[in-house]
Design an enzyme around this catalytic site. Structure first.
Site, PDB file in Angstrom:
ATOM      1  N   HIS A   1      38.369  51.937  46.752  1.00 42.75           N
ATOM      2  CA  HIS A   1      38.224  52.704  45.506  1.00 42.75           C
ATOM      3  C   HIS A   1      38.254  54.221  45.679  1.00 42.75           C
ATOM      4  O   HIS A   1      37.477  54.948  45.058  1.00 42.75           O
ATOM      5  CB  HIS A   1      36.941  52.292  44.794  1.00 42.75           C
ATOM      6  CG  HIS A   1      36.962  50.892  44.230  1.00 42.75           C
ATOM      7  ND1 HIS A   1      38.117  50.226  43.912  1.00 42.75           N
ATOM      8  CD2 HIS A   1      35.943  50.031  43.925  1.00 42.75           C
ATOM      9  CE1 HIS A   1      37.815  49.021  43.434  1.00 42.75           C
ATOM     10  NE2 HIS A   1      36.508  48.869  43.433  1.00 42.75           N
TER      11      HIS A   1
ATOM     12  N   HIS B   1      36.832  50.477  35.693  1.00 39.81           N
ATOM     13  CA  HIS B   1      35.994  49.478  36.351  1.00 39.81           C
ATOM     14  C   HIS B   1      34.838  49.018  35.458  1.00 39.81           C
ATOM     15  O   HIS B   1      33.699  48.901  35.918  1.00 39.81           O
ATOM     16  CB  HIS B   1      35.483  50.035  37.682  1.00 39.81           C
ATOM     17  CG  HIS B   1      35.252  48.999  38.731  1.00 39.81           C
ATOM     18  ND1 HIS B   1      34.230  48.078  38.668  1.00 39.81           N
ATOM     19  CD2 HIS B   1      35.922  48.719  39.868  1.00 39.81           C
ATOM     20  CE1 HIS B   1      34.276  47.303  39.736  1.00 39.81           C
ATOM     21  NE2 HIS B   1      35.296  47.659  40.477  1.00 39.81           N
TER      22      HIS B   1
ATOM     23  N   GLU C   1      40.353  44.359  36.050  1.00 41.57           N
ATOM     24  CA  GLU C   1      40.879  45.683  36.389  1.00 41.57           C
ATOM     25  C   GLU C   1      42.393  45.644  36.460  1.00 41.57           C
ATOM     26  O   GLU C   1      42.950  45.052  37.385  1.00 41.57           O
ATOM     27  CB  GLU C   1      40.335  46.123  37.750  1.00 41.57           C
ATOM     28  CG  GLU C   1      38.834  46.027  37.903  1.00 41.57           C
ATOM     29  CD  GLU C   1      38.431  45.935  39.383  1.00 41.57           C
ATOM     30  OE1 GLU C   1      38.981  46.675  40.221  1.00 41.57           O
ATOM     31  OE2 GLU C   1      37.579  45.097  39.701  1.00 41.57           O
TER      32      GLU C   1
HETATM   33  C1  GAL Z   1      35.744  45.475  42.845  1.00 42.38           C
HETATM   34  C2  GAL Z   1      36.172  44.846  44.133  1.00 42.38           C
HETATM   35  C3  GAL Z   1      34.978  44.150  44.744  1.00 42.38           C
HETATM   36  C4  GAL Z   1      33.805  45.107  44.885  1.00 42.38           C
HETATM   37  C5  GAL Z   1      33.546  45.814  43.572  1.00 42.38           C
HETATM   38  C6  GAL Z   1      32.507  46.910  43.672  1.00 42.38           C
HETATM   39  O1  GAL Z   1      36.818  46.149  42.249  1.00 42.38           O
HETATM   40  O2  GAL Z   1      37.228  43.943  43.903  1.00 42.38           O
HETATM   41  O3  GAL Z   1      35.313  43.596  45.976  1.00 42.38           O
HETATM   42  O4  GAL Z   1      34.078  46.041  45.898  1.00 42.38           O
HETATM   43  O5  GAL Z   1      34.715  46.415  43.071  1.00 42.38           O
HETATM   44  O6  GAL Z   1      31.282  46.424  44.062  1.00 42.38           O
END
Ligand code: GAL
Length: 377
Positions: free
Chosen positions: A129, A205, A342
């Site tokens: 991210h 998110h 997402e």
């Molecule tokens: C999501 C991801 C997960 C986890 C989450 C944040 O987008 O697919 O694996 O990292 O964010 O906790």
């Protein structure tokens, strides 16, 4: 010639009708970051009963109030009441804008135009991210109210300097949220421009629970995903590079399926539940146009969320890492008590030449639209 009074009269009626259906927006001070920067909150409302709140920290969607089948409103996204919450360890990207590259990059490494780049490894052994301190969810964005035919909203802009979080090129990013005047629908439009080739993959998110944020679980929600295929991953959640059919797997959501129906079989996998990128079918829909990606329904409240996007993929994450942290109104967010849908390019695309490219070049404009629409029945 028309009588002057009738012209005046009809324009007064037109203005009144417009005013009664038009959404409006306003901003207030939300708080200060740990290092003393101001954070503003914008509120959008429409005539169909929706209220949306957005903050300048991370261009984040903090509240989304929509009616159920009996007209009763609830906030259906996870978040915090203050800036400290958003800056705490408890914030697992709640409602934020993720970037420059959403999802994982294997071992935080990639090569572009013969040059090797190393990014922060913040999700062992991978980059997740967009980085650590200056990823797009952690910076303060400029905000401006916008009015369009569709509704009113907020346009957030941010300039990420060359080298920020290890990414090449100066990137000018914008994210515009518009709440529709007469439908409970939020349109999120992203653009980005760069002065050097750089990977870009932005997403929102938001964590949804259609029974209301803080409700115990989403396992009773029914989900449909418009995808025949997905990208299988290794045990660090990095795609193997293969694109496989969902047929006969626990990942098949082509027909409306209760999320809890088969999730147990995924308990012992690296993802500890659903955390997969689906390759959207986008049948007969041209690149750049919106296609339905997913539909989510909570049988009790009757609330329905339909997700449409211009993107080729969607990450369905079933809130497996939620850890009972306290969010808005002191409510605890339990394991699998909310989920994310997402819209994005596939994870680790920068290291997979067979995946649609995430490289943005000077002179090009990155464009991505995601629409979250809520109804109830
Ligand atoms: C999501 C991801 C997960 C986890 C989450 C944040 O987008 O697919 O694996 O990292 O964010 O906790």
């Amino acid at each position: 010639m028309r009588n002057r009074h009738s012209v005046l009269f009809s324009s007064v009626i037109a203005a009144t009708l417009l005013a009664s259906t038009q959404a409006y927006g306003e901003s207030e001070h939300f708080g200060k970051t740990a290092d003393g920067q101001d954070v503003e909150v914008y509120t959008l409302k429409n005539e169909s009963g929706a209220i949306v709140k957005l903050i300048t920290l991370g261009a984040t969607l903090t509240e989304m109030h929509v009616p159920d089948k009996d007209g009763k409103s609830a906030d259906v996204v996870l978040g915090f009441d203050d800036v400290a919450g958003y800056q705490s360890e408890d914030n697992q990207y709640f409602g934020v804008t993720v970037g420059r590259v959403a999802n994982r990059i294997a071992k935080g490494k990639f090569s572009l135009n013969g040059k090797d780049y190393t990014l922060a490894v913040n999700n062992e052994p991978n980059h997740l991210h967009g980085g650590v301190k200056r990823s797009l969810d952690k910076v303060i964005w400029k905000a401006k109210e916008v009015k369009t035919k569709l509704g009113v909203g907020v346009r957030f802009t941010y300039t990420s300097p060359d080298g920020e979080e290890g990414y090449p090129g100066k990137l000018n990013v914008s994210v515009t949220y518009i709440l529709s005047n007469n439908r409970n629908s939020v349109r999120i439009s992203y653009t980005a421009k760069t002065d050097q080739p750089t990977p870009v993959n932005l997403t929102n998110h938001s964590y949804f629970n259609l029974a209301g944020a803080g409700s115990k679980t989403v396992l009773g929600h029914t989900l449909t995903i418009a995808a025949d295929k997905y990208t299988p991953t290794d045990d660090t959640l990095i795609p193997t590079g293969k694109i496989e059919s969902v047929e006969g797997t626990d990942l098949d959501f082509r027909e409306p399926t209760r999320i809890g129906k088969r999730i147990k079989s995924l308990d012992d996998t690296a993802a500890i539940g659903y955390d997969h990128n689906y390759v959207l079918t986008r049948q007969d829909v041209k690149a750049g146009e919106l296609a339905v990606a997913a539909r989510l329904r909570d049988p009790k409240s009757g609330r329905i969320l339909v997700v449409r996007t211009t993107e080729p993929g969607i990450q369905f994450y079933s809130g497996n890492f939620l850890k009972d942290q306290k969010g808005k109104g002191g409510k605890a967010y339990a394991h699998r008590s909310a989920l994310c849908l997402e819209t994005q390019h596939y994870p680790d695309s920068i290291n997979h030449p067979n995946f649609p490219s995430v490289v943005l070049k000077p002179g090009e404009t990155y464009k991505h639209v995601c629409v979250y629409s809520f109804t109830a029945k």
